[in-house]
Scaffold this motif. Structure first.
Motif, PDB file in Angstrom:
ATOM      1  N   LEU A 159       0.846  -1.189   0.000  1.00 21.06           N
ATOM      2  CA  LEU A 159       0.000   0.000   0.000  1.00 21.06           C
ATOM      3  C   LEU A 159       0.887   1.247   0.000  1.00 21.06           C
ATOM      4  N   PRO A 160       0.389   2.355  -0.494  1.00 21.97           N
ATOM      5  CA  PRO A 160       1.170   3.597  -0.428  1.00 21.97           C
ATOM      6  C   PRO A 160       1.537   3.907   1.023  1.00 21.97           C
ATOM      7  N   ASN A 161       2.799   4.179   1.242  1.00 21.12           N
ATOM      8  CA  ASN A 161       3.305   4.369   2.604  1.00 21.12           C
ATOM      9  C   ASN A 161       3.184   5.832   3.016  1.00 21.12           C
ATOM     10  N   PRO A 162       2.270   6.161   3.924  1.00 23.69           N
ATOM     11  CA  PRO A 162       2.099   7.565   4.326  1.00 23.69           C
ATOM     12  C   PRO A 162       3.285   8.096   5.120  1.00 23.69           C
ATOM     13  N   VAL A 163       4.049   7.207   5.755  1.00 22.49           N
ATOM     14  CA  VAL A 163       5.182   7.647   6.569  1.00 22.49           C
ATOM     15  C   VAL A 163       6.277   8.256   5.702  1.00 22.49           C
ATOM     16  N   ASP A 164       6.346   7.831   4.437  1.00 29.48           N
ATOM     17  CA  ASP A 164       7.363   8.351   3.527  1.00 29.48           C
ATOM     18  C   ASP A 164       7.028   9.743   3.000  1.00 29.48           C
TER      19      ASP A 164
END
Length: 421
Positions: free
Chosen positions: A203-208
């Motif tokens: 999944l798209p990593n929001p932390v990045d």
């Protein structure tokens, strides 16, 4: 796993999470087909909310094929193609993920299209799946699970989804931890767990996201460092422990076992987990009794479990690792043990961290700062003692298996010549 399932989760990933039952049907070609039954319970199911007039599927029939053949005439070619997991290729909106939940062995999962979610297709080979699930150590996985529970609780309070999590949700979570004055290292683990959850599920990593990166940098700059109040266990404290251990109510067997543990954890710069994991086969005493070596099969800095040998030389006085190990081995051999864990008490119980700490606290019960000693005090004391004796920095790092300059945080109340570093 074909990539169309996310989970498992210990808590519902959505506030309005719908959990449907699973069914199994035998295939005519062999094997079984797992079905997510969206038509139960009758009258209150997911399918009951879908208009049958507007969204009833119609399939091609054999009559349709015959009609096409007749229209094309003799010589036309006809082929049949079977698409495996055809319905799994139908896109599902992220807004509808909460409708596709199910429960297995007390944990919750979500099924949705792999094409829409841009899953990297995983091989059904169990070995590949095993490798993916074990890309971090069991201890790290436990830490991540604990961190995710904190994030899930936060998301449930805010009534937002935690997987996939939005950037704004992660930013709010960072701000929430800052308001609670959470330690920087703890928040770092929290974010690593959130990142791991999204990366493993592709999944798209929001932390990045740059906003999250800048928020964490601001957290690091503004938050107040918590002063480490743990005291070092130095040779003087060890002698005090020895004296109290001798007059304690423990039997002679347990006194020898615990003293060996105290000496080894100090002389070897060990962590408590490394010490208590030692087995008989990990210990080697030189024939001339000048050296004792023990192999650490795994440690915090050895994630690939290559192993590491620690060597301790014979010393004068009561704090001698060689004599302590020899006495420990003698009483263990006399009890009939020749394999398994080294540190076992007279009741044949493997010594745990809590048992170790309990005896340590008992021996230091008369110390005015007994609450400031714990299992890591031995490692702190070993580094502090080495620095006081002007041991070069590279030797301290080597002895404690430190890969960075973080060892300097272990050295307490001692002025060390900067030239040594």
């Amino acid at each position: 796993m074909l990539g169309h399932t996310v989970g498992p989760f210990s808590h519902p990933p959505f506030i309005n999470f719908v959990c449907s039952s699973l069914g199994v049907r035998e295939k005519r070609t062999g094997g079984h087909r797992i079905i997510l039954d969206l038509s139960r319970p009758v009258g209150d199911s997911v399918n009951d909310g879908i208009s049958k007039e507007d969204y009833s599927p119609t399939y091609c029939s054999i009559d349709d094929a015959i009609r096409i053949i007749i229209s094309l005439g003799p010589g036309c070619l006809l082929c049949k193609q079977d698409i495996k997991h055809a319905f799994r290729l139908v896109p599902v909106r992220p807004e509808d993920y909460h409708l596709l939940g199910f429960k297995v062995a007390g944990t919750m999962c979500i099924t949705r299209s792999r094409s829409y979610s841009r899953f990297v297709q995983r091989s059904t080979n169990t070995l590949v799946n095993h490798l993916i699930l074990n890309h971090v150590s069991p201890a790290t996985r436990r830490a991540y699970n604990s961190a995710l529970n904190q994030f899930i609780k936060f998301c449930r309070c805010k009534k937002v989804a935690f997987c996939p999590a939005s950037v704004s949700t992660v930013l709010a979570f960072i701000a929430f931890q800052f308001a609670k004055k959470r330690a920087l290292s703890t928040v770092r683990v929290y974010l690593a767990a959130i990142s791991d959850l999204h990366c493993v599920n592709n999944l798209p990593n929001p932390v990045d996201n740059p906003s999250c990166t800048y928020a964490f940098k601001g957290y690091a700059r503004l938050h107040q460092q918590i002063v480490d109040s743990r005291l070092p266990i130095t040779p003087n404290i060890l002698v005090l422990i020895k004296n109290q251990l001798v007059v304690s109510s423990l039997c002679e067997f347990d006194k020898i076992i615990y003293w060996c543990a105290f000496v080894m954890i100090f002389c070897g710069f060990l962590r408590i987990g490394e010490l208590l994991a030692l087995n008989f086969e990990d210990i080697c005493v030189a024939k001339d009794s000048s050296l004792v070596s023990f192999r650490l099969s795994h440690s915090k800095t050895d994630q690939l479990r290559r192993g590491h040998w620690v060597h301790c030389v014979r010393a004068s006085g009561c704090i001698c690792p060689v004599r302590a190990v020899q006495k420990c081995l003698r009483v263990r051999f006399a009890s009939g043990a020749h394999c398994g864990r080294l540190f076992v008490d007279s009741a044949h119980r493997i010594i745990s961290r809590s048992m170790f700490l309990s005896v340590l606290k008992y021996c230091l019960r008369n110390h005015p700062n007994v609450s400031r000693f714990n299992t890591h005090s031995f490692r702190i004391g070993a580094a502090t003692t080495a620095a006081r004796r002007n041991v070069p920095a590279y030797r301290i790092k080597e002895a404690g298996r430190w890969k960075s300059d973080c060892y300097q945080r272990y050295i307490r109340d001692v002025h060390v010549n900067p030239a040594l570093f």
